[in-house]
Design a protein around this motif. Structure first.
Motif, PDB file in Angstrom:
ATOM      1  N   LEU A 137       3.569  12.830   3.392  1.00 40.30           N
ATOM      2  CA  LEU A 137       2.384  12.243   2.760  1.00 40.30           C
ATOM      3  C   LEU A 137       1.702  13.248   1.846  1.00 40.30           C
ATOM      4  O   LEU A 137       1.280  12.900   0.729  1.00 40.30           O
ATOM      5  N   ALA A 138       1.588  14.500   2.305  1.00 40.14           N
ATOM      6  CA  ALA A 138       0.935  15.528   1.496  1.00 40.14           C
ATOM      7  C   ALA A 138       1.719  15.803   0.214  1.00 40.14           C
ATOM      8  O   ALA A 138       1.139  15.899  -0.879  1.00 40.14           O
ATOM      9  N   ILE A 139       3.027  15.909   0.335  1.00 37.28           N
ATOM     10  CA  ILE A 139       3.855  16.178  -0.853  1.00 37.28           C
ATOM     11  C   ILE A 139       3.777  15.021  -1.836  1.00 37.28           C
ATOM     12  O   ILE A 139       3.571  15.213  -3.040  1.00 37.28           O
ATOM     13  N   TYR A 140       3.934  13.802  -1.311  1.00 37.93           N
ATOM     14  CA  TYR A 140       3.860  12.641  -2.193  1.00 37.93           C
ATOM     15  C   TYR A 140       2.462  12.496  -2.788  1.00 37.93           C
ATOM     16  O   TYR A 140       2.308  12.168  -3.977  1.00 37.93           O
ATOM     17  N   GLY A 141       1.438  12.743  -1.970  1.00 38.58           N
ATOM     18  CA  GLY A 141       0.066  12.619  -2.462  1.00 38.58           C
ATOM     19  C   GLY A 141      -0.244  13.595  -3.580  1.00 38.58           C
ATOM     20  O   GLY A 141      -0.826  13.216  -4.606  1.00 38.58           O
ATOM     21  N   VAL A 160      -2.138   6.101  -2.961  1.00 41.72           N
ATOM     22  CA  VAL A 160      -0.771   6.582  -2.717  1.00 41.72           C
ATOM     23  C   VAL A 160       0.211   5.450  -2.483  1.00 41.72           C
ATOM     24  O   VAL A 160       1.391   5.694  -2.197  1.00 41.72           O
ATOM     25  N   GLY A 161      -0.243   4.207  -2.588  1.00 42.66           N
ATOM     26  CA  GLY A 161       0.642   3.059  -2.593  1.00 42.66           C
ATOM     27  C   GLY A 161       1.429   2.842  -1.315  1.00 42.66           C
ATOM     28  O   GLY A 161       1.120   3.377  -0.256  1.00 42.66           O
ATOM     29  N   VAL A 162       2.492   2.052  -1.439  1.00 41.43           N
ATOM     30  CA  VAL A 162       3.335   1.721  -0.288  1.00 41.43           C
ATOM     31  C   VAL A 162       4.022   2.951   0.293  1.00 41.43           C
ATOM     32  O   VAL A 162       4.047   3.124   1.522  1.00 41.43           O
ATOM     33  N   PRO A 163       4.587   3.861  -0.530  1.00 37.62           N
ATOM     34  CA  PRO A 163       5.227   5.044   0.066  1.00 37.62           C
ATOM     35  C   PRO A 163       4.253   5.866   0.911  1.00 37.62           C
ATOM     36  O   PRO A 163       4.576   6.271   2.036  1.00 37.62           O
ATOM     37  N   TYR A 191       2.031   7.651   6.166  1.00 39.74           N
ATOM     38  CA  TYR A 191       0.870   7.768   7.047  1.00 39.74           C
ATOM     39  C   TYR A 191       1.094   6.974   8.329  1.00 39.74           C
ATOM     40  O   TYR A 191       0.768   7.442   9.428  1.00 39.74           O
ATOM     41  N   GLY A 192       1.641   5.771   8.221  1.00 39.88           N
ATOM     42  CA  GLY A 192       1.898   4.952   9.404  1.00 39.88           C
ATOM     43  C   GLY A 192       2.859   5.641  10.365  1.00 39.88           C
ATOM     44  O   GLY A 192       2.654   5.618  11.588  1.00 39.88           O
ATOM     45  N   ALA A 193       3.915   6.254   9.831  1.00 39.82           N
ATOM     46  CA  ALA A 193       4.877   6.964  10.677  1.00 39.82           C
ATOM     47  C   ALA A 193       4.213   8.151  11.367  1.00 39.82           C
ATOM     48  O   ALA A 193       4.464   8.422  12.548  1.00 39.82           O
ATOM     49  N   PHE A 194       3.357   8.865  10.633  1.00 42.65           N
ATOM     50  CA  PHE A 194       2.629   9.982  11.246  1.00 42.65           C
ATOM     51  C   PHE A 194       1.719   9.493  12.360  1.00 42.65           C
ATOM     52  O   PHE A 194       1.683  10.068  13.452  1.00 42.65           O
ATOM     53  N   LEU A 195       0.975   8.425  12.097  1.00 42.52           N
ATOM     54  CA  LEU A 195       0.005   7.934  13.068  1.00 42.52           C
ATOM     55  C   LEU A 195       0.699   7.488  14.356  1.00 42.52           C
ATOM     56  O   LEU A 195       0.255   7.832  15.465  1.00 42.52           O
ATOM     57  N   VAL A 196       1.787   6.748  14.219  1.00 38.86           N
ATOM     58  CA  VAL A 196       2.514   6.284  15.403  1.00 38.86           C
ATOM     59  C   VAL A 196       3.091   7.476  16.166  1.00 38.86           C
ATOM     60  O   VAL A 196       2.990   7.553  17.397  1.00 38.86           O
ATOM     61  N   GLY A 197       3.680   8.420  15.432  1.00 35.03           N
ATOM     62  CA  GLY A 197       4.281   9.575  16.090  1.00 35.03           C
ATOM     63  C   GLY A 197       3.278  10.463  16.791  1.00 35.03           C
ATOM     64  O   GLY A 197       3.540  10.984  17.883  1.00 35.03           O
ATOM     65  N   ALA A 198       2.113  10.628  16.192  1.00 28.38           N
ATOM     66  CA  ALA A 198       1.102  11.521  16.769  1.00 28.38           C
ATOM     67  C   ALA A 198       0.350  10.887  17.929  1.00 28.38           C
ATOM     68  O   ALA A 198       0.048  11.551  18.925  1.00 28.38           O
ATOM     69  N   LEU A 199       0.039   9.600  17.814  1.00 29.24           N
ATOM     70  CA  LEU A 199      -0.865   8.983  18.785  1.00 29.24           C
ATOM     71  C   LEU A 199      -0.177   8.154  19.857  1.00 29.24           C
ATOM     72  O   LEU A 199      -0.714   8.017  20.957  1.00 29.24           O
ATOM     73  N   PHE A 200       0.987   7.580  19.568  1.00 28.06           N
ATOM     74  CA  PHE A 200       1.523   6.574  20.479  1.00 28.06           C
ATOM     75  C   PHE A 200       2.902   6.883  21.056  1.00 28.06           C
ATOM     76  O   PHE A 200       3.358   6.181  21.951  1.00 28.06           O
ATOM     77  N   VAL A 201       3.567   7.911  20.562  1.00 19.46           N
ATOM     78  CA  VAL A 201       4.909   8.203  21.052  1.00 19.46           C
ATOM     79  C   VAL A 201       4.885   9.134  22.255  1.00 19.46           C
ATOM     80  O   VAL A 201       5.614   8.949  23.221  1.00 19.46           O
TER      81      VAL A 201
END
Length: 469
Positions: free
Chosen positions: A88-92, A379-382, A387-397
């Motif tokens: 996300l940071a690189i793309y942003g 930052v659009g769909v990408p 961000y969604g992958a980060f959020l799931v990995g950090a909070l719910f996995v």
């Protein structure tokens, strides 16, 4: 470049913490991160907040140790949430530099830092803006914060140090709210000018029906309410888990009261959602070892809620006062100029998303009034997928041993992140969620060695209950 007095103090405290312990550095970072209306260092027209300046000392403390440095690097592996945050940071950053130039003029934006009612009420064609740089710096700082805190939290001592840091944030957030009220009603607001020196529009003196809007250490009441939703989620969950109950219970009660009396629609709209989340957490936690506190809440909370409702209904004057307050802060505000303006920001930003075919107009380019809309618009769909992958990995996995100290703390950190995210969905104009969010996300994602350990007493005088691991 100009170093402000509060910046000099931040540097001196940072050096002192660097020469002390990692716990001191994380507590310092937690307190510095609260100062949302302060500027430690002016770089041209950009504000460098005390939290971001202090982050440098935490990074030095973390990466100067071989184990923490290697852990921070491993946190960038593709199976770790840090990898997706880095994407996300690189793309942003890339979008902030290239998109406003490649797609210049293809859509009209509400440039960050402006209002659609400024400049004769017109928007401006898509073009590079100064906030492309500042938002890129903030996003990189958030990534660094996440990696450093994850690295520190891989040891038992470091895990507890991070918890101390986020609890220091909670205490400081509520303390500044009390100071804000005290200085306002005593006419001594000038004593807080040292921490309200950033180049933002300040709404620290606003009132609603004669009530002071609580801004605390932030530029406006909505930012304070958003922060306090996270505090409520973290401390309320720790209390339900029976961890440091005197400290966390007291902070949770103060946070709930602050949300109600903040006069912010963000706080009033978010508080019921957080109460439901905490009750669901209590229901689950009551079924696990050491869930006595949660079990009591599960039984007592509905009875208390019914009793309060009956009491209010039987007292017409009190009922009318409460109804008028909620109408004023929530219902009437939907037709205010501010609400109309924020709705227009979201409409224009979503149109930016459509006009760029899902690419976005670039990080920091446009202003919205909701994190979700800002994410899609910039930052659009990408970026949203990263961000969604980060959020799931950090909070719910991440899972753990039910009832263990690390598992309870991770659950509390997750609920704190949800509280902050809820506030962001209601009011955030950008995708920068601040250091507190990424400290909590790192705590939720951390897996300290020896997870079955029992935590030591955190603060003398607040031993809490030491549950078996």
């Amino acid at each position: 470049m100009m170093l402000e007095p509060i910046g000099l103090v931040t540097v001196l405290i940072g050096i002192a913490c660097l020469l002390s312990t990692i716990e001191a550095s994380l507590v310092g970072l937690g307190i510095a991160a609260v100062l949302g209306a302060a500027c430690a260092l002016f770089v041209g027209g950009a504000n460098v907040q005390p939290g971001h300046l202090f982050l440098g000392f935490v990074v030095i403390a973390a990466l100067s140790r071989r184990r923490e440095a290697s852990t921070a690097i491993r946190a960038l592996n593709p199976d770790e949430p840090g990898f997706w945050l880095a994407c996300l940071a690189i793309y942003g950053v890339a979008s902030a530099f290239f998109v406003p130039r490649l797609l210049a003029g293809t859509t009209d934006i509400v440039a960050l830092g402006t209002s659609i009612y400024e400049d004769n009420g017109s928007t401006v064609p898509l073009t590079p803006v100064s906030s492309n740089l500042t938002q890129s710096v903030y996003l990189i700082a958030n990534l660094i914060c996440f990696l450093a805190v994850v690295a520190i939290a891989t040891t038992q001592k470091g895990f507890e140090a991070v918890l101390k840091g986020v609890l220091a944030y909670c205490a400081a957030n509520l303390a500044f709210a009390a100071i804000d009220l005290a200085t306002f009603y005593s006419g001594t607001q000038a004593v807080l000018e040292f921490m309200r020196n950033a180049q933002y529009v300040m709404h620290t003196e606003d009132q609603v029906a004669g009530m002071k809007r609580i801004a605390g250490s932030f530029p406006e009441a909505s930012a304070f309410a958003r922060s306090t939703l996270g505090v409520f989620g973290l401390t309320g969950t720790l209390f339900l888990c029976g961890r440091y109950t005197l400290l966390t219970g007291g902070l949770a009660v103060c946070a709930a009261v602050s949300l109600v009396f903040s006069t912010s629609s963000t706080g009033l709209a978010g508080a019921p959602v957080m109460l439901l989340l905490l009750y669901a957490t209590a229901t689950l936690r009551a079924q696990r070892p050491g869930g006595r506190t949660a079990a009591v809440v599960v039984v007592a909370a509905p009875a208390a809620a019914v009793a309060v409702c009956i009491g209010v209904m039987l007292e017409p004057t009190l009922s009318q006062i409460i109804q008028d307050y909620f109408n004023l802060v929530l219902l009437d505000k939907s037709s205010s100029d501010s609400s109309i303006e924020r709705s227009a920001w979201n409409a224009i930003s979503f149109q930016n998303f459509l006009d760029t075919h899902g690419i976005g107009v670039g990080l920091g380019t446009a202003r919205a009034s909701s994190f979700a809309v800002a994410l899609l618009a910039t930052v659009g769909v990408p970026g949203a997928l990263f961000y969604g992958a980060f959020l799931v990995g950090a909070l719910f996995v991440r899972q753990g041993i039910p009832g263990s100290f690390p598992t309870d703390v991770r659950l509390a950190a997750r609920n704190g992140c949800i509280g902050l995210l809820l506030g962001d969905m209601l009011v955030s104009p950008v995708i920068d969620q601040g250091l507190f969010f990424y400290m909590l996300a790192a705590l939720a994602a951390a897996r300290p060695k020896g997870e079955t350990y029992t935590a030591r007493s955190m603060i003398p005088g607040f031993p809490g209950r030491r549950l078996p691991a």
